[in-house]
Write an enzyme that holds these catalytic residues in place. Structure first.
Site, PDB file in Angstrom:
ATOM      1  N   ASP A  66     -22.757 -44.924 -17.914  1.00 44.88           N
ATOM      2  CA  ASP A  66     -22.102 -44.264 -16.782  1.00 44.88           C
ATOM      3  C   ASP A  66     -22.176 -45.209 -15.591  1.00 44.88           C
ATOM      4  O   ASP A  66     -23.213 -45.328 -14.943  1.00 44.88           O
ATOM      5  CB  ASP A  66     -22.794 -42.939 -16.469  1.00 44.88           C
ATOM      6  CG  ASP A  66     -22.121 -42.206 -15.312  1.00 44.88           C
ATOM      7  OD1 ASP A  66     -20.888 -42.231 -15.249  1.00 44.88           O
ATOM      8  OD2 ASP A  66     -22.842 -41.614 -14.494  1.00 44.88           O
TER       9      ASP A  66
ATOM     10  N   GLY B  77     -14.396 -45.462 -12.757  1.00 36.34           N
ATOM     11  CA  GLY B  77     -13.458 -44.703 -11.948  1.00 36.34           C
ATOM     12  C   GLY B  77     -13.911 -44.616 -10.516  1.00 36.34           C
ATOM     13  O   GLY B  77     -15.047 -44.964 -10.168  1.00 36.34           O
TER      14      GLY B  77
ATOM     15  N   GLY C   9     -15.434 -37.694 -11.170  1.00 41.91           N
ATOM     16  CA  GLY C   9     -16.026 -36.848 -12.192  1.00 41.91           C
ATOM     17  C   GLY C   9     -16.504 -37.525 -13.464  1.00 41.91           C
ATOM     18  O   GLY C   9     -16.571 -36.886 -14.515  1.00 41.91           O
TER      19      GLY C   9
ATOM     20  N   SER D 134      -7.046-104.141 -35.165  1.00 43.14           N
ATOM     21  CA  SER D 134      -7.980-103.048 -35.532  1.00 43.14           C
ATOM     22  C   SER D 134      -7.672-102.515 -36.934  1.00 43.14           C
ATOM     23  O   SER D 134      -7.152-101.409 -37.087  1.00 43.14           O
ATOM     24  CB  SER D 134      -7.943-101.926 -34.502  1.00 43.14           C
ATOM     25  OG  SER D 134      -6.651-101.602 -34.087  1.00 43.14           O
TER      26      SER D 134
ATOM     27  N   VAL E  77     -15.107 -43.077  -6.888  1.00 48.36           N
ATOM     28  CA  VAL E  77     -16.177 -42.145  -6.549  1.00 48.36           C
ATOM     29  C   VAL E  77     -15.642 -40.710  -6.507  1.00 48.36           C
ATOM     30  O   VAL E  77     -14.517 -40.458  -6.058  1.00 48.36           O
ATOM     31  CB  VAL E  77     -16.812 -42.525  -5.191  1.00 48.36           C
ATOM     32  CG1 VAL E  77     -15.813 -42.460  -4.065  1.00 48.36           C
ATOM     33  CG2 VAL E  77     -18.035 -41.676  -4.895  1.00 48.36           C
TER      34      VAL E  77
END
Length: 620
Positions: free
Chosen positions: A89, A13, A18, A527, A15
């Protein structure tokens, strides 16, 4: 507790919104603190004449408490009856975004914190974008500080609507929006009595509702080599390869391949220092092992198990880069690329798109400013091993060093080189022009069209007309037919099974060189053996198209344009395919041209259209 389940959760989140307070309050209310910790922090605040804040329980550094911001990523450990948690955090200040990315790199879920009084801000949106880039999809949005807005539902609903619209654009769909107050404890561990209008989960309940992502030990084994240590004392001749296991597991006896070198060995013994030897090393463990076959490996390689999917190897990568450097990220400078323990010089080759992580507005220019995200191609000085985003986190994420500072980081979304260790078809870059560069400069994409079928089925006739039509459309094309090859490149080969196989191998390698030059090569060989055709496919790789030109032996005998069937039936041609030598029709060709049902024009039209579709397909 008995439950050993662990979930990593990151809080992000803007600054001062919280985050630390919310986590600190959770630890206090849910009895997640050591005895006496809360009282000790309260007493420390009293002695220093500071008001107590729950954030101080998490912010251990003194300068963090003085500045009121979280500077470095802090981790705390916590548990409920359901599981154990590691709560990360992450910093919110713009200067510490690189720490936030480091903190979120191992998270399986996120709590995004928004200040109810300030609303959605720049870093709120930017952090959401970073969570999306890192592949974190389990997100809960905590609208914090509801006490500052009188616990009004309208404020909460407005923020919820704004953030939902933004997150939806970056493919994040929050599991919940929760109105909380970290300071007062509302809806953190206990349900709030002041927001009766809210009936959803508390923060703690939401954490328990997050799903545990499969642990990294279930992924493929990856151990970036930290170093190789030799011992000589007391006749100890061990050479121990050491590093940290980022994912998967390994035990004695496992066969190991080191990338990018491709060197192989097997684990002789697991080695630990002053501890009991485990049965195996798993993700997160510091590990060391000795080898049965002594090979030279160095720091920066990645040890992988041979029985598991190999990593990518290359020198050109497509990536999403978030830039935090002081100087713009541009093509005029040289940087260092760090992934795992590898560190190599790198340069920005091109930028495909610039994205403003806050507004999601996009633009195009060949430099990236601070706090922007770019989708780009980077080139490395030498090959490195890596994984793609969404597989193994630790080896799909990288950082960019400018001088002595970490200036950016990102995730690898695509390998731009063709290194195929599963088929052992390895093409090392020598520093010259790569196939991708040649395609970009010439505008041409190479393709090998392998046309198989009995003699007389119509392979060369169809191929020659398709060649003319491709050249008319400005597509370089060349027919490589069996007769031409037999007169030169394979003049020394006969028609035994072994010689037929070698003939296919040589033509496969030659057609692959033509493909690398940006040419459509129409190979018209009988082939006859499925295994030989599969070998040719492996040589060429993804730019290979098998076309079955179908016609029965009876039809081909009736046509017999070169009188070969007549000569074979008269005994003049031994080992003739379809008569005295078997032909194995393709079981799953890319295209079937049935020349018994379709005329020449229809076959030419169908093959030309199929080739043009392949050339226009950017994903192939």
């Amino acid at each position: 507790m008995d439950n050993e389940e662990i979930l990593n959760i990151v809080t992000v989140g803007h600054v001062d919104h919280g985050k630390s307070t919310v986590v600190g309050r959770l630890l206090a209310d849910a009895n997640g603190l050591p005895d006496g910790k809360l009282e000790a922090v309260r007493e420390n605040c009293r002695r220093n004449s500071k008001p107590f804040e729950y954030a101080f329980l998490l912010d251990a550094l003194k300068n963090e408490q003085a500045q009121g911001i979280t500077i470095d990523t802090a981790r705390c450990f916590f548990h409920t009856d359901k599981r154990q948690y590691i709560i990360i955090d992450a910093p919110g200040h713009i200067e510490f975004l690189k720490n936030m990315v480091t903190g979120a790199s191992r998270a399986e879920a996120a709590l995004m914190v928004i200040d109810a009084a300030r609303g959605v801000e720049e870093n709120t949106r930017r952090h959401g974008y970073f969570l999306s880039m890192l592949g974190i999809r389990q997100v809960s949005v905590l609208v914090n500080k509801m006490d500052l807005v009188g616990y009004e539902q309208r404020v909460f609903e407005d923020i919820k609507a704004e953030m939902s619209t933004f997150l939806d654009k970056i493919d994040i769909h929050p599991l919940s929006f929760i109105p909380v107050s970290g300071m007062e404890g509302d809806n953190i561990a206990n349900r709030s009595q002041r927001m009766s209008w809210y009936s959803g989960p508390t923060m703690l309940q939401q954490m328990d509702d997050f799903a545990t992502v499969p642990p990294p030990e279930r992924a493929s084994f990856r151990m970036p080599v930290q170093g190789v240590y030799k011992f000589t004392a007391n006749n100890d001749s061990r050479r121990i390869v050491a590093g940290t296991v980022e994912s998967g597991s390994v035990r004695a006896g496992d066969e190991i391949v080191f990338y990018p070198s491709g060197k192989k060995t097997s684990v002789k013994s697991l080695e630990v220092f002053n501890a009991p030897t485990p049965e195996r090393f798993e993700a997160g463990m510091a590990a060391g092992f000795t080898m049965n076959e002594q090979i030279f490996v160095r720091r920066g390689e990645i040890a992988c198990r041979r029985d598991e999917p190999a990593p990518q190897v290359g020198v050109r990568l497509k990536a999403n880069v978030f830039w935090l450097g002081k100087q713009p990220f541009d093509r005029s400078r040289r940087y260092y690329f760090k992934c795992g323990t590898a560190k190599v010089e790198m340069a920005l080759e091109s930028i495909e798109r610039i994205v403003n992580a806050s507004t999601l507005s996009a633009g195009q220019r060949q430099y990236c400013e601070k706090n922007e995200v770019c989708e780009c191609v980077i080139t490395l000085e030498r090959p490195v091993a890596f994984d793609l985003a969404g597989t193994v986190d630790a080896t799909s994420r990288f950082v960019i060093v400018d001088g002595y500072e970490i200036a950016g980081g990102g995730i690898i979304t695509q390998a731009m080189e063709e290194y195929d260790y599963n088929t052992r078809n390895i093409r090392w870059s020598s520093g010259g022009v790569t196939g991708e560069e040649r395609r970009r400069m010439s505008g041409m994409k190479g393709l090998v069209v392998w046309m198989t079928g009995l003699s007389g089925a119509g392979k060369t006739t169809i191929a020659q007309e398709v060649e003319r039509r491709l050249l008319d459309a400005d597509v370089l094309a060349y027919v490589l037919d069996g007769d031409r090859v037999r007169r030169g490149l394979c003049a020394d080969l006969g028609f035994s099974d072994a010689d037929r196989t070698e003939n296919i191998r040589r033509v496969g390698e030659l057609s692959n060189l033509f493909r690398d030059a940006g040419m459509v090569t129409l190979v018209t060989l009988i082939s006859p053996f499925a295994a030989s055709r599969e070998q040719a496919r492996k040589i060429v790789g993804r730019d290979f198209m098998e076309v079955y030109v179908k016609a029965s032996v009876e039809t081909c005998k009736a046509r017999d344009p070169k009188n070969l069937y007549k000569k074979a039936l008269d005994g003049h041609i031994p080992n003739f395919t379809g008569l005295s030598s078997p032909y194995e029709p393709p079981t799953n060709p890319d295209l079937v041209l049935d020349t018994e049902k379709w005329n020449e024009e229809e076959c030419v039209e169908a093959l030309t259209a199929a080739i043009m579709a392949r050339l226009e397909d950017k994903t192939i």
